[in-house]
Design an enzyme around this catalytic site. Sequence first.
Site, PDB file in Angstrom:
ATOM      1  N   ASP A 409       0.826  -1.206   0.000  1.00 42.75           N
ATOM      2  CA  ASP A 409       0.000   0.000   0.000  1.00 42.75           C
ATOM      3  C   ASP A 409       0.864   1.261   0.000  1.00 42.75           C
ATOM      4  O   ASP A 409       1.922   1.303   0.628  1.00 42.75           O
ATOM      5  CB  ASP A 409      -0.893  -0.021   1.250  1.00 42.75           C
ATOM      6  CG  ASP A 409      -1.731   1.225   1.407  1.00 42.75           C
ATOM      7  OD1 ASP A 409      -2.600   1.453   0.548  1.00 42.75           O
ATOM      8  OD2 ASP A 409      -1.511   1.966   2.376  1.00 42.75           O
ATOM      9  N   GLU A 462       1.232  -0.398  -5.157  1.00 41.78           N
ATOM     10  CA  GLU A 462       0.321   0.716  -5.428  1.00 41.78           C
ATOM     11  C   GLU A 462       1.197   1.971  -5.444  1.00 41.78           C
ATOM     12  O   GLU A 462       1.499   2.547  -4.407  1.00 41.78           O
ATOM     13  CB  GLU A 462      -0.750   0.833  -4.341  1.00 41.78           C
ATOM     14  CG  GLU A 462      -1.742   1.938  -4.655  1.00 41.78           C
ATOM     15  CD  GLU A 462      -2.370   2.580  -3.423  1.00 41.78           C
ATOM     16  OE1 GLU A 462      -3.342   3.333  -3.595  1.00 41.78           O
ATOM     17  OE2 GLU A 462      -1.887   2.342  -2.308  1.00 41.78           O
TER      18      GLU A 462
END
Length: 730
Positions: A409, A462
């Site tokens: 993330d 990401e």
Amino acid sequence: MLSEVQAIASASHSNPYGFLGLHADHKGYLQINTFLPDAIQVSLLDEKGKVVAKLDKIDERGFFSKVTRRKKHFSYQLKVQTAHGEKTIADPFACSPVLNDLDIYLFNEGKHKKPYQILGAHCVEHDGVTGVSFVVWAPNASHVAVVGDFNNWDGRIHPMRKRLECGMWEIFIAENAAHTPVVEGCHYKFEVKDNSGNLLPLKADPYGAQAQMRPETSSVISAEVEFDWNDQQWMNSRQLRNDRSSPISIYELHLGSWQRDQDNEFLNYRDIAKRLIPYTLEMGFTHIQLMPVSEFPYDGSWGYQPVGLFAPTARFGNAQDFKYFVQACHNAGIGLLIDWVPGHFPIDEHGLAKFDGTCLFEHEDLRKGFHPDWNTLIYNYGRTEVANFLRASAMHWLDTYHVDGIRVDAVASMLYLDYSRADGEWIPNEHGGNENLEAVAFLKEFNEELYADYPGAFSVAEESTSWPGVSRPTSDGGLGFGYKWNMGWMNDSLEYMKRDPIYRQHHHNELSFGLVYAFDENFVLPLSHDEVVHGKGSILTRMPGDEWQQFANLRAYYSFMWAHPGKKLLFMGCEFGQRAEWNFDQGLDWHLLENDNHNGVQKLVKDLNHLYKTMPALHQLDCEKDGFDWIDHDNAEQSIYSFVRYGQNGTNPVLVVCNFTPTVQHAFRVGTPKAGYHREIFNSDAAIYGGSNVGNPLGTQSINRPWQGRTDSIEITVPPLATVMFELQG
């Protein structure tokens, strides 16, 4: 003696292991000292169970002591009489050290592959006795004790031994050596005093394998029960399944809101498996991606502010339940990815913040150690023990739980020192730049370890910027990820799709521009949870027009996405056109499937997944420029795009035509790279999906008429707001 007794009773003794237990006095006689607040009488027993001495109670707070007539050390136990009866216990302060020299060396070097097998709480046999070992890293603390429901949360009873060579504190407590048995299921925390002796809030175990259900915050002793894994067939085959040449279609999921029970309560991992896996198989997704399942205190963070990086959240069951879930996925032929959050952590007082009274895991300077966007702290990636802790937390999910991939993330927030910061709010690196060199080194080492130690597993970043080489091997100067989310494609394509078709001609390059860089990385095309929250609306409600046009736009868009180079990711609910924004606090609106339009979207996604898996041209060269060729990307006036997807040699190409206006185009000519019969294999306007059923059901034969730079062409009917695909047979 009295000063030492006072120090023990006030949990401030600098070396409790040097005083408690059996030690020689100044004359060489063995003296036993013990602190047992609940005891009425204590006796010292030798290895044969014979009473060596009855101890004197020299302090009413529970301190017992006796000088024996023996000078030679011997194995012993304590017979303790309390108001509840009598029992014989092993003395924690007679135990040998828990940590060995190799573990300490590897920990200090930041190279311990499996520190989670040493740190934390572990049900083990030590010195021939069954019990629990506790180890925690707190180098700047003056006192650490393990407290729990087995010792009435009294930090005086089980102070830990500090290993000066590594800053770790340890203790082994025999199963019977406490107020109540120290066994699986007991709750515990660490009592920590800073270097000045100030008591800190009780801390959960950073390496804890299990935690209490929120709002409670204790760690839980978890017996490492052997799980009967039978997913070897999957594990042996997953390298091919996760390869760039394989179809990868990911169903992103939030476990707490996919479905709930009739009382709107969470389902257990096992119950979710029984519902989710057949559904995922039916829908044709190849992988499930779970939003973070590491333990986290606040539901509203969706798991992105974790406290227990080694513990599956108790919201849905225990570790064995989660293993069952993973195995069920594998035995059904479904891969499992999890979200992992090394970019930041919350300031909850029971967590990592100021763990030993200092910024142990985070940076001291808030310009490097604090995320203003999320009100969270940033890990100190340059500290070897912290980097080791983080890497181990990721590998733990691959090792202990057999997950197949790690999606990292917020990578951009890790890579840039000035991420979301104004001038003067960040510290440049040693070269004066804004790159976080420590985070870069950390990510590279993370990926190198993952790919070296866990064959077939993969990582996904990401990463929302143009940082070069995110999915390039570290040996070639990249970060080493397997795949990268294509955030540019997502933003541009959604921006295009929300426009009224009459204006799309003026923004034609928003859909075509992504192909300029489509092969710079190994891309995943993500329509994730981030696109259906915070006032953005659902994917469906962003589509313009009346209800029919909204659904037609959505079907055309999904079909364009599945035909576009790159692996696929779709957030739960999007596959049937969820109307409302995602709400983490309730299940999806499954009742919408009673409506033909929503049902049609679900059928469309199912068929797209099937087509994607069975047509080599749609997946084999997803990440290779040889797998794509434009036919026409300049037809802005009609808002029509046409392109070809290629597979490996010997496979049939697929011709794709997308019409993003509600106008039917009859006798529309398209250049083709291959002469022969063109079979229509997919039409998003088909009646079964809720469309108007305009198309080319009989397919079409190419003719030798040059068009759009090709020697041959076909004439087709292009449906309104639709994507059609043809297999080029010849």
